[in-house]
Scaffold this motif. Structure first.
Motif, PDB file in Angstrom:
ATOM      1  N   VAL A 127      -4.922 -51.658   0.198  1.00 35.87           N
ATOM      2  CA  VAL A 127      -4.887 -53.176  -0.113  1.00 35.87           C
ATOM      3  C   VAL A 127      -6.005 -53.697  -0.979  1.00 35.87           C
ATOM      4  N   GLU A 128      -7.226 -52.928  -0.895  1.00 31.77           N
ATOM      5  CA  GLU A 128      -8.327 -53.296  -1.526  1.00 31.77           C
ATOM      6  C   GLU A 128      -8.089 -52.646  -3.047  1.00 31.77           C
ATOM      7  N   THR A 129      -7.476 -51.639  -3.229  1.00 25.23           N
ATOM      8  CA  THR A 129      -7.198 -51.041  -4.504  1.00 25.23           C
ATOM      9  C   THR A 129      -6.055 -51.881  -5.237  1.00 25.23           C
ATOM     10  N   PHE A 130      -5.066 -52.389  -4.474  1.00 25.79           N
ATOM     11  CA  PHE A 130      -3.951 -53.129  -4.874  1.00 25.79           C
ATOM     12  C   PHE A 130      -4.780 -54.455  -5.644  1.00 25.79           C
ATOM     13  N   LYS A 131      -5.740 -55.161  -4.821  1.00 20.87           N
ATOM     14  CA  LYS A 131      -6.230 -56.465  -4.997  1.00 20.87           C
ATOM     15  C   LYS A 131      -7.127 -56.108  -6.391  1.00 20.87           C
ATOM     16  N   GLU A 132      -7.942 -55.204  -6.494  1.00 24.41           N
ATOM     17  CA  GLU A 132      -8.480 -54.969  -7.676  1.00 24.41           C
ATOM     18  C   GLU A 132      -7.426 -54.851  -8.756  1.00 24.41           C
TER      19      GLU A 132
ATOM     20  N   HIS B  87       0.580 -52.781   4.760  1.00 25.35           N
ATOM     21  CA  HIS B  87      -0.055 -54.076   4.406  1.00 25.35           C
ATOM     22  C   HIS B  87       0.188 -54.546   2.911  1.00 25.35           C
ATOM     23  N   VAL B  88       0.137 -53.585   2.154  1.00 21.54           N
ATOM     24  CA  VAL B  88       0.271 -54.011   0.507  1.00 21.54           C
ATOM     25  C   VAL B  88       1.541 -54.344   0.342  1.00 21.54           C
ATOM     26  N   MET B  89       2.658 -53.839   1.004  1.00 20.06           N
ATOM     27  CA  MET B  89       4.122 -54.512   0.948  1.00 20.06           C
ATOM     28  C   MET B  89       4.081 -55.973   1.283  1.00 20.06           C
ATOM     29  N   GLN B  90       3.417 -56.153   2.571  1.00 21.45           N
ATOM     30  CA  GLN B  90       3.536 -57.631   2.725  1.00 21.45           C
ATOM     31  C   GLN B  90       2.814 -58.791   1.872  1.00 21.45           C
ATOM     32  N   LEU B  91       2.156 -58.240   0.757  1.00 22.25           N
ATOM     33  CA  LEU B  91       1.653 -59.042  -0.258  1.00 22.25           C
ATOM     34  C   LEU B  91       2.334 -59.112  -1.436  1.00 22.25           C
ATOM     35  N   VAL B  92       3.309 -58.346  -1.747  1.00 27.54           N
ATOM     36  CA  VAL B  92       4.104 -58.344  -3.036  1.00 27.54           C
ATOM     37  C   VAL B  92       5.295 -59.140  -2.920  1.00 27.54           C
ATOM     38  N   GLY B  93       5.712 -59.420  -4.324  1.00 22.16           N
ATOM     39  CA  GLY B  93       7.131 -60.251  -4.281  1.00 22.16           C
ATOM     40  C   GLY B  93       8.315 -59.281  -3.940  1.00 22.16           C
ATOM     41  N   LEU B  94       8.327 -58.187  -4.259  1.00 22.77           N
ATOM     42  CA  LEU B  94       9.390 -57.226  -3.886  1.00 22.77           C
ATOM     43  C   LEU B  94       9.071 -55.929  -3.472  1.00 22.77           C
ATOM     44  N   PRO B  95       8.851 -55.921  -2.140  1.00 16.16           N
ATOM     45  CA  PRO B  95       8.629 -54.760  -1.566  1.00 16.16           C
ATOM     46  C   PRO B  95      10.035 -53.715  -1.432  1.00 16.16           C
ATOM     47  N   THR B  96       9.809 -52.567  -1.946  1.00 18.59           N
ATOM     48  CA  THR B  96      10.921 -51.649  -1.893  1.00 18.59           C
ATOM     49  C   THR B  96      10.658 -50.453  -1.256  1.00 18.59           C
ATOM     50  N   CYS B  97      11.551 -49.409  -1.066  1.00 18.38           N
ATOM     51  CA  CYS B  97      11.156 -48.039  -0.515  1.00 18.38           C
ATOM     52  C   CYS B  97      12.544 -47.165  -0.809  1.00 18.38           C
ATOM     53  N   PRO B  98      12.093 -45.970  -0.736  1.00 18.88           N
ATOM     54  CA  PRO B  98      13.194 -44.912  -0.597  1.00 18.88           C
ATOM     55  C   PRO B  98      13.876 -44.721   0.513  1.00 18.88           C
ATOM     56  N   GLN B  99      15.227 -44.270   0.624  1.00 17.19           N
ATOM     57  CA  GLN B  99      16.019 -44.189   1.663  1.00 17.19           C
ATOM     58  C   GLN B  99      15.329 -43.361   2.769  1.00 17.19           C
ATOM     59  N   ASP B 100      14.365 -42.715   2.659  1.00 11.69           N
ATOM     60  CA  ASP B 100      13.765 -41.913   3.722  1.00 11.69           C
ATOM     61  C   ASP B 100      12.462 -42.269   4.224  1.00 11.69           C
TER      62      ASP B 100
END
Length: 138
Positions: free
Chosen positions: A52-57, A80-93
């Protein structure tokens, strides 16, 4: 860490089309850093203790709004980063917790083309994939 050659192509296409690409990982494999640098990625944060800190920086550095970010995560450290972004995505696994908060779940597993799938879809929606594919990029 496994990296698919198609994922690499898509990341390079995104960078060459003007997108910012950032890697935030808890892993510390220097081979991964070398591969990513060879693709033109300059924002590589390996061994990140606080994503989260790295993302914010990162978004502050480039004046990016969180809602403009597409983020792919696969496990609890990404939650927690994914809760901050506009489009959280993930792989199938990805883990079930990550799938539950993702707005898009790739049909591919991590390291098997999931990154490519998401980047390609974003670029297609914005009309940039075919421009890149047809050689009309800088």
């Amino acid at each position: 860490r496994i990296m698919n050659i198609r994922d690499g192509f898509a990341m390079k296409a995104a960078i060459e089309s003007g997108y910012h690409v950032c890697i935030i990982s808890g892993g510390k494999n220097e081979g991964v850093r070398i591969r990513l640098r060879n693709l033109g990625i300059t924002d590589i944060h390996l061994g990140s203790p606080d994503k989260v800190e790295t993302f914010k920086e990162y978004i502050e550095l480039y004046n990016i709004k969180p809602e403009q970010v597409v983020y792919m995560g696969d496990d609890i450290p990404d939650y927690h980063v994914m809760q901050l972004v506009g489009l959280p995505t993930c792989p199938q696994d990805a883990s079930s917790e990550i799938k539950a908060i993702s707005k898009y779940i790739s049909h591919k597993n991590g390291g098997k083309g999931a990154v490519r799938e998401v980047i390609e879809q974003v670029m297609k929606v914005q009309g940039k994939w075919h421009m890149y594919y047809n050689g009309k990029h800088d």
